[in-house]
Design an enzyme around this catalytic site. Structure first.
Site, short mmCIF file in Angstrom:
data_model
loop_
_atom_site.label_atom_id
_atom_site.label_comp_id
_atom_site.label_asym_id
_atom_site.label_seq_id
_atom_site.Cartn_x
_atom_site.Cartn_y
_atom_site.Cartn_z
N ASP A 299 42.66 30.51 34.94
CA ASP A 299 42.59 30.80 36.53
C ASP A 299 42.64 29.40 37.17
O ASP A 299 42.13 29.03 37.97
CB ASP A 299 41.22 31.22 36.91
CG ASP A 299 41.09 32.76 36.71
OD1 ASP A 299 42.06 33.64 36.30
OD2 ASP A 299 39.83 33.21 36.36
N ASP B 36 29.61 39.27 44.67
CA ASP B 36 30.16 37.99 45.18
C ASP B 36 29.34 37.86 46.75
O ASP B 36 29.05 36.66 46.99
CB ASP B 36 31.53 37.91 45.32
CG ASP B 36 32.15 38.06 44.22
OD1 ASP B 36 31.75 37.96 43.03
OD2 ASP B 36 33.55 38.54 44.39
N ASP C 103 41.83 32.68 29.87
CA ASP C 103 42.17 32.85 31.11
C ASP C 103 41.48 31.81 32.02
O ASP C 103 40.60 31.78 32.46
CB ASP C 103 41.23 34.15 31.44
CG ASP C 103 41.78 34.95 33.08
OD1 ASP C 103 42.81 34.42 33.48
OD2 ASP C 103 41.21 35.60 33.41
N HIS D 213 34.23 40.96 45.29
CA HIS D 213 33.36 41.99 44.22
C HIS D 213 32.26 42.13 45.29
O HIS D 213 31.57 41.24 45.84
CB HIS D 213 32.91 41.33 43.04
CG HIS D 213 33.99 41.01 42.09
ND1 HIS D 213 34.63 39.77 42.28
CD2 HIS D 213 34.65 41.75 40.98
CE1 HIS D 213 35.53 39.67 41.26
NE2 HIS D 213 35.43 40.73 40.66
N HIS E 67 46.89 36.71 33.46
CA HIS E 67 46.70 37.84 32.58
C HIS E 67 47.89 38.27 31.72
O HIS E 67 48.02 38.79 30.57
CB HIS E 67 46.14 39.10 33.37
CG HIS E 67 44.92 39.02 34.03
ND1 HIS E 67 44.24 39.76 34.69
CD2 HIS E 67 44.17 37.98 33.89
CE1 HIS E 67 43.22 39.50 35.27
NE2 HIS E 67 43.02 38.20 34.54
C1 XUL Z 1 39.21 38.58 35.80
C2 XUL Z 1 39.83 38.84 37.17
C3 XUL Z 1 38.87 39.37 38.06
C4 XUL Z 1 39.62 40.74 38.90
C5 XUL Z 1 38.74 41.28 39.75
O1 XUL Z 1 40.09 37.98 34.67
O2 XUL Z 1 40.93 38.68 37.32
O3 XUL Z 1 38.42 38.51 38.98
O4 XUL Z 1 40.70 39.94 39.52
O5 XUL Z 1 37.88 41.64 39.11
CO CO Z 2 42.30 38.79 38.83
#
Ligand code: XUL
Ligand code: CO
Length: 436
Positions: A307, A102, A305, A99, A269
């Site tokens: 991750d 970042d 989420d 991003h 997601h």
């Molecule tokens: C948020 C997510 C983000 C996107 C990019 O859940 O996945 O990091 O991948 O904005």
């Molecule tokens: Co993402």
């Protein structure tokens, strides 16, 4: 265990190796099904989780320090970039994603932030060349700052819409400069909490206006890659407009944006939407919108989420099966949108986490190929639909029949039966192929 500085490069040692800092299944140059593993998998590092995130959660502050001993913001971001490219070298990862927020420090104004970003993009451009790396995709962080609290392209404020546009414009410029073949839109705060304060029709139209302008700007300025929408059903808002692949595809069709936009499917997601990862990949593929993947996994006992780095080999296998069926990656790849758990707080843990993810996908690639070569599952599916290859079924598929004929045909049937789906048998075949 060795410490981070002692590890110069992670190499393939095979499945019997007990070396923590070695690949057991990922052999980058090994050719499988006509391509090297590296080409099949196109691994990418996520800048936000890997280079910036310090383990902050709702209940506590940082458990890691990623300031690299710097205080001056620009110096710090240069040090982060140096670390990023060295890390990619160690891991043998060719791609990265970021991003805008970042890679450069926020300034006091939008102008200052964009200027910082431009300086850092030039710096990264130099590193990219020296380290022989490629940008998989870039994106704008249009959700973190307070001004985006009610959305970016779907904000009630036209000024915020304009700021979001300025940020995306400069991120598209960066993508073009860095030769990136993807540009991602994750809906961030594009959604709502309550209809009591929300004009959904205007917000959706505005989101389409925004994406159309971004597409036009990119194409006019020489971006030939893919734009991606990254579906996510909730978090941060209750109702995210890009709920899942099907919702996004419906949106893209309504606003004539198909073709330029594909899907960036993220495993965690998908499961938040109540789907499997494979379902989302298949929905994208059958709608000609298979693009890229954010590789991670959620915790099925938690509703958010998380991750996590992907380690579930069933899922990586099913994912790679979908990738094969979709014809493999073109502009997309496997971006580890994943972070180490908060207590896994050392630099060594970052390497170990990437090794875990890369090896799990390497195994997934190898086992998916075994499933295809074995052929039993594909043959079963093919045979299951054979009634559409002859007689009335053939006419249905070819569009040469109508309700009158179908009705006459149905009236003359005396026995209507459907064969067993044999799910449990197929699951055993799957295990048999995986575990021999
Ligand atoms: C948020 C997510 C983000 C996107 C990019 O859940 O996945 O990091 O991948 O904005
Ligand atoms: Co993402």
């Amino acid at each position: 265990m060795k410490n981070y500085g002692e590890i110069t490069g992670i190499r393939y040692e095979g499945k019997d190796s007990r070396e923590p800092f070695a690949f057991k299944y990922y052999n980058p140059e090994e050719v499988i099904a006509g391509k090297t593993m590296k080409e099949h998998l196109k691994f990418s590092m996520s800048y936000w989780h890997t280079i910036d995130a310090e383990g902050v959660d709702m209940f506590g502050g940082p458990s890691m320090d990623k300031k690299f001993g710097k205080i001056d913001p620009m110096e710090m971001y240069r040090a982060k970039a140096d670390f990023a490219f060295e890390l990619m070298d160690k891991l043998g990862i060719e791609y990265y994603c970021f991003h805008d927020a970042d890679v450069a420090p926020e300034g006091r104004t939008v102008r200052e932030s964009l200027e910082n970003f431009e300086v850092m993009v030039d710096y990264i451009c130099g590193l990219q060349k020296r380290h022989n790396k490629k940008l998989l995709w870039a994106t704008a962080n249009n959700f973190g700052d307070k001004k985006f609290m009610a959305g970016a392209a779907t904000s009630c404020s036209a000024d915020v819409f304009a700021v979001a546009a300025a940020k995306v414009k400069s991120c598209i410029d960066a993508t073009i400069k860095l030769g990136g073949m993807g540009y991602v839109f994750w809906g961030g705060r594009e959604g709502y909490e309550t209809l009591l304060n929300t004009d959904v029709a205007l917000e959706l139209d505005n989101m389409a206006r925004f994406l159309t302008m971004a597409r036009d700007y990119g194409r006019k300025n020489g971006f030939t890659g893919d734009f991606y929408i990254e579906p996510k059903p909730k978090e941060p808002t209750k109702h995210q407009y890009d709920f899942d692949a099907a919702t996004c595809l419906n949106f893209l069709r309504k606003y004539n944006l198909t073709g330029d936009f594909k899907m960036n499917i993220e495993a965690n997601h998908a499961t938040l939407a109540g789907h499997t990862f494979q379902h989302e990949l298949r929905m994208a593929a059958v709608n000609d919108a298979f693009g890229s993947i954010d590789a991670n996994q959620g915790d099925m006992l938690l509703g958010w989420d998380t991750d996590q780095f992907p380690t579930n080999v069933y899922d990586t296998t099913l994912c790679m099966l979908e990738v094969f069926k979709a014809g493999g990656f073109t502009n997309g790849g496997l971006n580890f949108d994943a972070k180490t758990r908060r207590p896994s707080n050392t630099l060594e843990d970052i390497l170990l986490a990437y090794i875990a993810g890369m090896d799990s996908f390497a195994l997934g690639l190898r086992t998916a190929l075994k499933i295809i070569e074995d052929g039993r599952i594909d043959a079963f599916v093919d045979n299951r639909y054979r009634s559409y290859r002859e007689g009335i079924g053939k006419k249905i598929v070819e569009g040469t029949t109508a309700f009158e004929e179908l009705s006459d045909y149905a009236m003359n049937l005396t026995d209507v039966s459907v064969e067993s789906g044999r799910q449990e048998y197929l699951e055993t075949v799957f295990n048999n192929i995986l575990f021999g």
